[in-house]
Scaffold this motif. Structure first.
Motif, PDB file in Angstrom:
ATOM      1  N   GLN A  42     -30.529  11.151 -60.813  1.00  0.00           N
ATOM      2  CA  GLN A  42     -31.350  10.177 -60.346  1.00  0.00           C
ATOM      3  C   GLN A  42     -31.892  10.809 -58.951  1.00  0.00           C
ATOM      4  O   GLN A  42     -32.918  10.612 -58.434  1.00  0.00           O
ATOM      5  N   TYR A  43     -30.795  11.187 -57.938  1.00  0.00           N
ATOM      6  CA  TYR A  43     -31.001  11.370 -56.549  1.00  0.00           C
ATOM      7  C   TYR A  43     -32.274  12.412 -56.569  1.00  0.00           C
ATOM      8  O   TYR A  43     -33.025  12.509 -55.655  1.00  0.00           O
ATOM      9  N   THR A  47     -40.234  11.282 -58.247  1.00  0.00           N
ATOM     10  CA  THR A  47     -40.883   9.898 -58.504  1.00  0.00           C
ATOM     11  C   THR A  47     -42.234   9.836 -58.036  1.00  0.00           C
ATOM     12  O   THR A  47     -42.980   9.027 -58.312  1.00  0.00           O
ATOM     13  N   ASP A  50     -40.626   9.634 -52.747  1.00  0.00           N
ATOM     14  CA  ASP A  50     -39.197   9.672 -52.387  1.00  0.00           C
ATOM     15  C   ASP A  50     -39.055  10.247 -50.991  1.00  0.00           C
ATOM     16  O   ASP A  50     -39.806  10.547 -50.469  1.00  0.00           O
ATOM     17  N   LEU A  53     -35.453  15.196 -48.709  1.00  0.00           N
ATOM     18  CA  LEU A  53     -34.053  15.158 -48.520  1.00  0.00           C
ATOM     19  C   LEU A  53     -33.937  16.600 -47.749  1.00  0.00           C
ATOM     20  O   LEU A  53     -34.631  17.487 -47.515  1.00  0.00           O
ATOM     21  N   ASP A 281     -40.077  18.693 -51.390  1.00  0.00           N
ATOM     22  CA  ASP A 281     -39.361  17.283 -51.260  1.00  0.00           C
ATOM     23  C   ASP A 281     -37.937  17.638 -50.836  1.00  0.00           C
ATOM     24  O   ASP A 281     -37.266  16.706 -50.245  1.00  0.00           O
ATOM     25  N   SER A 303     -38.371   3.193 -51.112  1.00  0.00           N
ATOM     26  CA  SER A 303     -37.900   4.237 -52.007  1.00  0.00           C
ATOM     27  C   SER A 303     -36.691   3.852 -52.980  1.00  0.00           C
ATOM     28  O   SER A 303     -35.909   3.365 -52.192  1.00  0.00           O
ATOM     29  N   ASP A 304     -36.805   4.077 -54.054  1.00  0.00           N
ATOM     30  CA  ASP A 304     -35.595   3.927 -55.027  1.00  0.00           C
ATOM     31  C   ASP A 304     -34.473   4.788 -54.493  1.00  0.00           C
ATOM     32  O   ASP A 304     -33.140   4.417 -54.696  1.00  0.00           O
ATOM     33  N   LYS A 305     -34.868   5.875 -53.756  1.00  0.00           N
ATOM     34  CA  LYS A 305     -33.684   6.801 -52.924  1.00  0.00           C
ATOM     35  C   LYS A 305     -32.747   6.074 -52.101  1.00  0.00           C
ATOM     36  O   LYS A 305     -31.644   6.724 -51.844  1.00  0.00           O
ATOM     37  N   ASN A 306     -33.429   4.933 -51.339  1.00  0.00           N
ATOM     38  CA  ASN A 306     -32.408   4.422 -50.266  1.00  0.00           C
ATOM     39  C   ASN A 306     -31.251   4.052 -50.770  1.00  0.00           C
ATOM     40  O   ASN A 306     -30.249   3.733 -49.920  1.00  0.00           O
ATOM     41  N   PHE A 308     -28.837   5.478 -52.375  1.00  0.00           N
ATOM     42  CA  PHE A 308     -28.015   6.405 -52.365  1.00  0.00           C
ATOM     43  C   PHE A 308     -27.495   6.844 -50.976  1.00  0.00           C
ATOM     44  O   PHE A 308     -26.571   7.361 -50.957  1.00  0.00           O
TER      45      PHE A 308
END
Length: 312
Positions: A42-43, A47, A50, A53, A281, A303-306, A308
């Motif tokens: 998922q990380y 999406t 994002d 990274l 990304d 972001s959904d990544k937050n 993590f």
């Protein structure tokens, strides 16, 4: 006035002050909250909204933080959450250690080829930092790095002289599929690891449409791939990036051999920003802290990544 009581109170106060000073000097680390292979997938899932990274090339070296060292990992994590690309190599007695070169001279106080030394001999050498200065730190083993990384970061193992069977066995031994990834240069290598372990995640070389098709033909699930597309921004990569994004795959550029070598901080920051704006990304950089600072403002407000990202 009870002088003994006053003295005791002053001593307690002094002790508290010293303790506070020590605690203040101990910086919290930016960690990745990833504890299962599914969370790792998922990380790295694309999406469209994002956070950019960062991955530290050769462990994210810096002054007094030698490449491929636990000390470099910890130093970088004081400034930014990150994954780390590292370089496993074999000693004479087949202990897997972290060292980029076949030889010891550039990064340690040792001389000659690593595989001329046993682990007991090699661990006596001291590591050098990015300026060539000798540090108190020694070459770590891959197992030490795997143990240290759990709950803190994700390690990405480059392909050096370690047999694939050995790498696969180490990951299984530590049940490390959630925080150890494998670099593969082609679909054949990916298939070997995937057939052995269905939970393993890859940093895969996908520099062409043909390579992309080969991974599909080999049956490697796209959710278990983060794609390395090359060391620089190229117009011809636009279609490849779009195709990978359609499959939910994040794309990475390694700036280590290119943009990291630009002469000024401003030029490098401009390049890191341009990488993300081009649709890429993930940036893998020797200068991981710089890259993270340069692209921080490009992160979306939500972001959904937050979920993590954490502190420890």
């Amino acid at each position: 006035m009870n002088l003994r009581r006053v003295s005791r109170q002053l001593a307690v106060a002094a002790s508290c002050f010293v303790a506070a000073q020590v605690m203040g000097q101990s910086k919290k680390l930016n960690v990745l909250n990833i504890s299962t292979p599914q969370q790792l997938q998922q990380y790295f899932k694309y999406t469209g909204h994002d956070v950019p990274l960062i991955s530290g090339h050769r462990g994210g070296p810096d002054v007094n933080a030698p490449e491929n060292s636990l000390e470099a990992f910890e130093h970088s994590l004081q400034f930014t959450p990150a994954t780390f690309e590292i370089d496993p190599h074999l000693t004479k007695d087949s202990v897997v250690v972290l060292l980029h070169d076949d030889t010891l001279d550039r990064t340690t106080t040792g001389k000659g080829k690593l595989n001329s030394y046993t682990w007991e001999e090699a661990k006596k050498f001291k590591l050098k930092d990015v300026n060539g200065n000798v540090t108190p730190y020694r070459i770590p083993t891959l197992e030490e790095a795997i143990i240290w990384a759990k709950g803190r970061t994700v390690l990405i193992l480059d392909k050096k002289d370690v047999p694939m069977e050995t790498t696969a066995k180490l990951i299984k031994k530590h049940h490390a599929e959630a925080w150890v990834m494998i670099t593969v240069h082609n679909a054949k290598q990916a298939k070997f690891y995937y057939d052995d372990n269905k939970n393993v995640m890859f940093e895969a070389f996908v520099k062409t449409k043909q390579a992309m098709e080969e991974y599909e033909q080999a049956g490697i699930p796209w959710q278990q791939i983060m794609a390395y597309i090359g060391p620089d921004i190229k117009p011809e990569n636009k279609e490849l990036i779009e195709l990978l994004h359609q499959r939910g795959v994040m794309c990475m550029i390694s700036s280590a051999p290119t943009y990291d070598k630009l002469p000024t901080t401003e030029e490098r920051a401009k390049a890191y920003t341009a990488i993300i704006k081009s649709g890429v990304d993930v940036i893998e950089a020797d200068r991981a802290i710089e890259a993270a600072a340069a692209v921080k403002s490009l992160a979306p407000a939500s972001s959904d990544k937050n979920k993590f990202f954490g502190k420890k």
